[in-house]
Design an enzyme around this catalytic site. Structure first.
Site, PDB file in Angstrom:
ATOM      1  CD  GLU A  66      -2.940  -1.143   0.242  1.00  0.00           C
ATOM      2  OE1 GLU A  66      -3.113  -0.098  -0.417  1.00  0.00           O
ATOM      3  OE2 GLU A  66      -3.584  -2.173   0.046  1.00  0.00           O
ATOM      4  CG  ASP A  84      -8.888   5.663  -5.838  1.00  0.00           C
ATOM      5  OD1 ASP A  84      -9.344   6.768  -5.489  1.00  0.00           O
ATOM      6  OD2 ASP A  84      -8.578   4.769  -5.029  1.00  0.00           O
ATOM      7  CB  THR A  89      -6.537   7.341  -0.334  1.00  0.00           C
ATOM      8  OG1 THR A  89      -7.512   6.953  -1.292  1.00  0.00           O
ATOM      9  CG2 THR A  89      -5.946   6.103   0.318  1.00  0.00           C
TER      10      THR A  89
END
Length: 281
Positions: A66, A84, A89
């Protein structure tokens, strides 16, 4: 979730898919009705991913995929829109403003510490949930997230939400299926990326797909055969979304351990993700 800042990986390569019910809390989708953990064979109960040393390994493995780093604790302050479609995020597990888990996290933090620097964004987080929008968050939300990340109370909230929504359900299901540490980790990595909604590529449906061709130890099957089936199903799920088309976190990480018969994730561990090499001694 997120590539590390400045990483060369395509945007969104390592993000989980959206939940089937956009805007709903991840916790609203209960894990599969599994047999009690006590139903697992003794071999599975002898070792668990929830052992502190194994959990540390799990966090480093996920962080390698990640964040392109083993230093998972450095990610409390991470925040970025990786393009995305999930908005921002952030944090140690890739909480997203568009998928509900970031909202749940900030709500938990605010319940524990009213008036914190992120509390004022709760109305905006509710409005943008289920979208890629930054409305009401820009321009200061990333700065304030990084400031909050210096607070041990916020770090603990991230840990607790990670455990409640991702880690504990994955370990519980893995133990119920009679899987050892590697199998429990395979479940955890899958639920981190895919969530546990009702869409075809969610964790529960990846597991169902695997069960069509193999049985887990708790049902009388072989652990290696079942894990191969689960990883096959996981790769299928990843390939359904372009952002997940690089399956190296399975191919050159989890399958490496499986081929070596390291079902307990015992160090030393050597693997690659996106072509980068990692080692845990």
């Amino acid at each position: 979730m997120q590539p590390s800042p400045g990483a060369a990986h395509p945007a969104g390569t390592s993000r989980r898919t959206l939940l089937a019910l956009i805007g709903a809390s991840l916790a609203a989708a209960p894990l599969l009705n599994a047999p009690p953990v006590s139903a697992a064979p003794a071999s599975a109960k002898a070792a668990g991913l929830d052992d502190p040393a194994k959990k540390e390994i799990a966090m480093e493995l996920v962080s390698s995929a990640e964040n392109s780093s083993l230093d998972w604790k450095a990610q409390y302050k991470y925040i970025e829109d990786i393009g995305d479609g999930r908005g921002y995020t952030a944090g140690i597990i890739g909480f997203c403003s568009g998928t509900g888990d970031m909202l749940d996290l900030v709500q938990l933090y605010t319940d524990r510490k009213p008036g914190n620097v992120l509390a004022k964004y709760l109305p905006a987080l509710r409005r943008v949930n289920g979208s890629a929008s930054h409305a009401g968050l820009d321009p200061d939300f990333p700065k304030d997230w990084r400031k909050a990340a210096q607070d041990t109370a916020f770090q603990q909230a991230q840990n607790d939400e990670r455990d409640r929504v991702y880690f504990n359900p994955a370990v519980q299901q893995g133990k119920a299926d009679g899987l050892g540490v590697l199998g429990q980790f395979a479940y955890y990595d899958a639920i981190v990326m895919h969530g546990d909604g009702s869409d075809p590529t969610s964790f529960r449906n990846i597991r169902k797909r695997a069960l069509r061709t193999a049985k887990p130890p708790a049902q009388g099957g072989g652990e290696v055969a079942y894990l191969n089936a689960f990883l096959d199903a996981r790769v299928w799920a990843m390939k359904q979304e372009a952002a997940h088309s690089d399956t190296s976190r399975v191919d050159t990480e989890q399958r490496v351990f499986l081929r070596k018969g390291n079902l307990n994730l015992d160090p030393p561990l050597d693997w690659k993700v996106y072509g980068d090499s990692y080692h845990i001694g």
